[in-house]
Each structure stands twice: as structure tokens, then as C-alpha cells.
Design a protein around this motif. Structure first.
Motif, PDB file in Angstrom:
ATOM      1  N   VAL A  91      -5.449  11.119  13.689  1.00  0.00           N
ATOM      2  CA  VAL A  91      -6.097   9.876  13.292  1.00  0.00           C
ATOM      3  C   VAL A  91      -5.771   9.614  11.824  1.00  0.00           C
ATOM      4  CG1 VAL A  91      -8.307   8.676  13.014  1.00  0.00           C
ATOM      5  CG2 VAL A  91      -7.988  10.287  14.916  1.00  0.00           C
ATOM      6  N   LEU A  92      -5.235   8.438  11.553  1.00  0.00           N
ATOM      7  CA  LEU A  92      -5.006   8.009  10.181  1.00  0.00           C
ATOM      8  C   LEU A  92      -6.102   7.025   9.815  1.00  0.00           C
ATOM      9  CD1 LEU A  92      -1.135   7.458  10.128  1.00  0.00           C
ATOM     10  CD2 LEU A  92      -2.441   9.502   9.508  1.00  0.00           C
ATOM     11  N   ILE A  93      -6.741   7.258   8.679  1.00  0.00           N
ATOM     12  CA  ILE A  93      -7.854   6.426   8.240  1.00  0.00           C
ATOM     13  C   ILE A  93      -7.442   5.715   6.950  1.00  0.00           C
ATOM     14  CG2 ILE A  93     -10.292   6.371   7.619  1.00  0.00           C
ATOM     15  CD1 ILE A  93     -10.491   9.198   8.951  1.00  0.00           C
ATOM     16  N   PRO A  94      -6.922   4.494   7.062  1.00  0.00           N
ATOM     17  CA  PRO A  94      -6.523   3.778   5.859  1.00  0.00           C
ATOM     18  C   PRO A  94      -7.729   3.271   5.089  1.00  0.00           C
ATOM     19  CG  PRO A  94      -5.791   2.616   7.843  1.00  0.00           C
ATOM     20  CD  PRO A  94      -6.603   3.773   8.277  1.00  0.00           C
ATOM     21  N   THR A  95      -7.608   3.274   3.777  1.00  0.00           N
ATOM     22  CA  THR A  95      -8.652   2.723   2.926  1.00  0.00           C
ATOM     23  C   THR A  95      -8.035   2.235   1.630  1.00  0.00           C
ATOM     24  OG1 THR A  95     -10.847   3.099   1.990  1.00  0.00           O
ATOM     25  CG2 THR A  95      -9.266   4.897   1.765  1.00  0.00           C
ATOM     26  N   ARG A  96      -8.725   1.351   0.990  1.00  0.00           N
ATOM     27  CA  ARG A  96      -8.330   0.913  -0.347  1.00  0.00           C
ATOM     28  C   ARG A  96      -9.164   1.702  -1.346  1.00  0.00           C
ATOM     29  NH1 ARG A  96      -9.270  -5.248  -0.720  1.00  0.00           N
ATOM     30  NH2 ARG A  96     -11.332  -4.412  -0.453  1.00  0.00           N
ATOM     31  N   PRO A  97      -8.567   2.151  -2.419  1.00  0.00           N
ATOM     32  CA  PRO A  97      -9.303   2.973  -3.375  1.00  0.00           C
ATOM     33  C   PRO A  97     -10.133   2.179  -4.363  1.00  0.00           C
ATOM     34  CG  PRO A  97      -7.059   2.743  -4.084  1.00  0.00           C
ATOM     35  CD  PRO A  97      -7.158   2.052  -2.734  1.00  0.00           C
ATOM     36  N   ASP A  98     -10.095   0.861  -4.293  1.00  0.00           N
ATOM     37  CA  ASP A  98     -10.683   0.061  -5.362  1.00  0.00           C
ATOM     38  C   ASP A  98     -12.042  -0.559  -5.051  1.00  0.00           C
ATOM     39  OD1 ASP A  98      -9.582  -1.599  -3.488  1.00  0.00           O
ATOM     40  OD2 ASP A  98      -8.694  -2.990  -4.923  1.00  0.00           O
ATOM     41  N   ALA A  99     -12.650  -0.186  -3.965  1.00  0.00           N
ATOM     42  CA  ALA A  99     -13.952  -0.766  -3.637  1.00  0.00           C
ATOM     43  C   ALA A  99     -14.837   0.297  -2.985  1.00  0.00           C
ATOM     44  CB  ALA A  99     -13.782  -1.953  -2.693  1.00  0.00           C
ATOM     45  N   ARG A 126     -10.761  15.827  16.393  1.00  0.00           N
ATOM     46  CA  ARG A 126      -9.409  15.349  16.149  1.00  0.00           C
ATOM     47  C   ARG A 126      -9.051  15.529  14.682  1.00  0.00           C
ATOM     48  NH1 ARG A 126      -9.738  15.664  20.889  1.00  0.00           N
ATOM     49  NH2 ARG A 126      -9.055  14.137  22.420  1.00  0.00           N
ATOM     50  N   ARG A 127      -7.786  15.807  14.450  1.00  0.00           N
ATOM     51  CA  ARG A 127      -7.277  15.925  13.093  1.00  0.00           C
ATOM     52  C   ARG A 127      -7.211  14.531  12.486  1.00  0.00           C
ATOM     53  NH1 ARG A 127      -1.622  18.633  12.866  1.00  0.00           N
ATOM     54  NH2 ARG A 127      -1.020  16.472  12.919  1.00  0.00           N
ATOM     55  N   ALA A 128      -7.718  14.390  11.274  1.00  0.00           N
ATOM     56  CA  ALA A 128      -7.735  13.084  10.617  1.00  0.00           C
ATOM     57  C   ALA A 128      -7.254  13.217   9.177  1.00  0.00           C
ATOM     58  CB  ALA A 128      -9.142  12.494  10.636  1.00  0.00           C
ATOM     59  N   THR A 129      -6.597  12.167   8.718  1.00  0.00           N
ATOM     60  CA  THR A 129      -6.106  12.106   7.348  1.00  0.00           C
ATOM     61  C   THR A 129      -6.456  10.742   6.774  1.00  0.00           C
ATOM     62  OG1 THR A 129      -4.240  13.557   7.856  1.00  0.00           O
ATOM     63  CG2 THR A 129      -4.041  12.185   5.898  1.00  0.00           C
ATOM     64  N   VAL A 130      -7.024  10.751   5.573  1.00  0.00           N
ATOM     65  CA  VAL A 130      -7.311   9.504   4.878  1.00  0.00           C
ATOM     66  C   VAL A 130      -6.040   9.075   4.155  1.00  0.00           C
ATOM     67  CG1 VAL A 130      -8.688   8.399   3.063  1.00  0.00           C
ATOM     68  CG2 VAL A 130      -9.754  10.056   4.612  1.00  0.00           C
ATOM     69  N   VAL A 131      -5.670   7.810   4.325  1.00  0.00           N
ATOM     70  CA  VAL A 131      -4.481   7.259   3.690  1.00  0.00           C
ATOM     71  C   VAL A 131      -4.931   6.203   2.684  1.00  0.00           C
ATOM     72  CG1 VAL A 131      -2.322   6.005   4.054  1.00  0.00           C
ATOM     73  CG2 VAL A 131      -3.135   7.624   5.784  1.00  0.00           C
ATOM     74  N   PHE A 132      -4.694   6.482   1.394  1.00  0.00           N
ATOM     75  CA  PHE A 132      -4.994   5.472   0.382  1.00  0.00           C
ATOM     76  C   PHE A 132      -3.883   4.434   0.426  1.00  0.00           C
ATOM     77  CE2 PHE A 132      -7.613   8.906  -1.228  1.00  0.00           C
ATOM     78  CZ  PHE A 132      -8.782   8.223  -1.516  1.00  0.00           C
ATOM     79  N   ASN A 133      -4.250   3.245   0.832  1.00  0.00           N
ATOM     80  CA  ASN A 133      -3.309   2.158   1.031  1.00  0.00           C
ATOM     81  C   ASN A 133      -3.600   1.079  -0.004  1.00  0.00           C
ATOM     82  OD1 ASN A 133      -1.181   1.026   2.462  1.00  0.00           O
ATOM     83  ND2 ASN A 133      -2.523   0.001   3.903  1.00  0.00           N
ATOM     84  N   LEU A 134      -2.617   0.242  -0.270  1.00  0.00           N
ATOM     85  CA  LEU A 134      -2.791  -0.845  -1.229  1.00  0.00           C
ATOM     86  C   LEU A 134      -3.205  -0.304  -2.593  1.00  0.00           C
ATOM     87  CD1 LEU A 134      -4.782  -3.090   1.247  1.00  0.00           C
ATOM     88  CD2 LEU A 134      -2.369  -3.334   0.689  1.00  0.00           C
ATOM     89  N   MET A 135      -2.590   0.809  -2.975  1.00  0.00           N
ATOM     90  CA  MET A 135      -2.909   1.485  -4.230  1.00  0.00           C
ATOM     91  C   MET A 135      -2.373   0.686  -5.413  1.00  0.00           C
ATOM     92  SD  MET A 135      -4.209   4.374  -5.461  1.00  0.00           S
ATOM     93  CE  MET A 135      -3.985   5.817  -4.476  1.00  0.00           C
ATOM     94  N   PRO A 136      -3.246   0.151  -6.251  1.00  0.00           N
ATOM     95  CA  PRO A 136      -2.768  -0.573  -7.428  1.00  0.00           C
ATOM     96  C   PRO A 136      -2.159   0.417  -8.431  1.00  0.00           C
ATOM     97  CG  PRO A 136      -5.157  -0.475  -7.422  1.00  0.00           C
ATOM     98  CD  PRO A 136      -4.694   0.147  -6.141  1.00  0.00           C
TER      99      PRO A 136
END
Length: 160
Positions: free
Chosen positions: A114-122, A141-151
Motif C-alpha cells: 500500500v502506498l499512502i501519498p500525502t503532501r507535507p505542507d498541511a 499489509r505492508r505500507a509506505t508513506v510517499v511524500f508527494n508534491l514536495m515543495p
């Protein structure tokens, strides 16, 4: 051979689930793998529309485009689609919709990763990650947080 299943799941919209899905699909297809994208977002259908446009306009690598299939589905159809395609393709990517706990639960339960996308700015984006992480733990389930839209100014967060 049984296809690996990767689900992009987040309870928050606008964090890049579809962006990650289409980029992974293209990268794997370019490397020679057959990919099925299951688009569970019955409102936006971003992944499906993107691939249909890519193929219609002839953009991207033609060989990779031939190795990518998309299917629009509902969460009810998901088990049947996975059963029919696990032995037929190398990779299945599930693009979920936001704010659908039941669809998220079914996608997580069906996935190898499982990929868990998130934005780091909010703060509310980061808080919503907890719900999905807990869901992955519940389904073991194996899960990984993906920092997306990284400014660029926050690139230091990726190194922490």
C-alpha cells in the motif's frame, strides 16, 4: 506467475494518488512489464482519462502504451477483476478515490503493498495518513508513506 498488487490509498483528495499510479504504470511498462490500472475513482477517473488520452494522441513510448491497460471499476467489482487478471499481467495498480473508507479497505485488503501519498505542507494531510496506516495494519499489509508534491523549500523533510 501471480501479479503483484499495489494500491495507492489516501483518505484525502489532491495528494497524488493518480499521479503516482500513472507514473508507476509508465515506468513498469517501459521496463517491459504488463500493467493493469484499476481506477476506482468513479467521480474523476483521472488514471483512465490520462491513459486514454495518452494512447489516443500517441504520446509516450508506443511499446509501453501497449503494455498498459486500464479498467474503470467499482469497489464491488474489485475482487472479480483481480481474480481474472492476477495470472495475466505482471503488475496491478489500484487507484482509489478519496474519502471512501469501504473502497480503501477493499483496496488495502487486496494489495501486496500500500502506498499512502500525502503532501507535507498541511497538517490535515498528515493527520489523514494515520487512518490509512491503521487500515494497513488492520489488514496486515505492508505500507509506505510517499511524500508527494514536495515543495523545494521543504526538501529537508525527505531526509528526516
Amino acid at each position: 506467475m501471480t501479479a503483484k498488487v499495489i494500491a495507492e490509498v489516501a483518505q484525502k483528495g489532491g495528494v497524488g494518488k493518480s499521479t503516482i499510479t500513472v507514473n508507476l504504470a509508465v515506468q513498469y511498462a517501459t521496463a517491459g512489464y504488463s500493467v493493469l490500472v484499476v481506477d476506482l475513482d468513479d467521480v474523476q477517473r483521472t488514471s483512465s482519462q490520462w491513459f486514454n488520452g495518452r494512447k489516443h494522441h500517441g504520446t509516450g513510448d508506443a511499446g509501453a502504451n501497449e503494455r498498459i491497460e486500464t479498467v474503470r471499476a467499482s469497489m464491488i467489482d474489485l475482487p472479480e477483476i483481480l481474480t481474472a487478471n492476477r495470472g495475466r499481467v505482471d503488475l496491478i495498480l489500484i487507484d482509489t478515490k478519496a474519502a471512501s473508507e469501504e473502497a480503501a479497505s477493499r483496496a488495502v485488503n487486496s494489495a501486496d503493498v500500500v502506498l499512502i501519498p500525502t503532501r507535507p505542507d498541511a497538517i490535515y494531510d498528515l493527520d489523514s495518513v494515520r487512518t490509512t496506516v491503521q487500515l494497513a495494519r488492520t489488514h496486515q499489509r505492508r505500507a509506505t508513506v510517499v511524500f508527494n508534491l514536495m515543495p523545494p523549500k521543504r526538501a529537508d523533510m525527505a531526509e528526516a
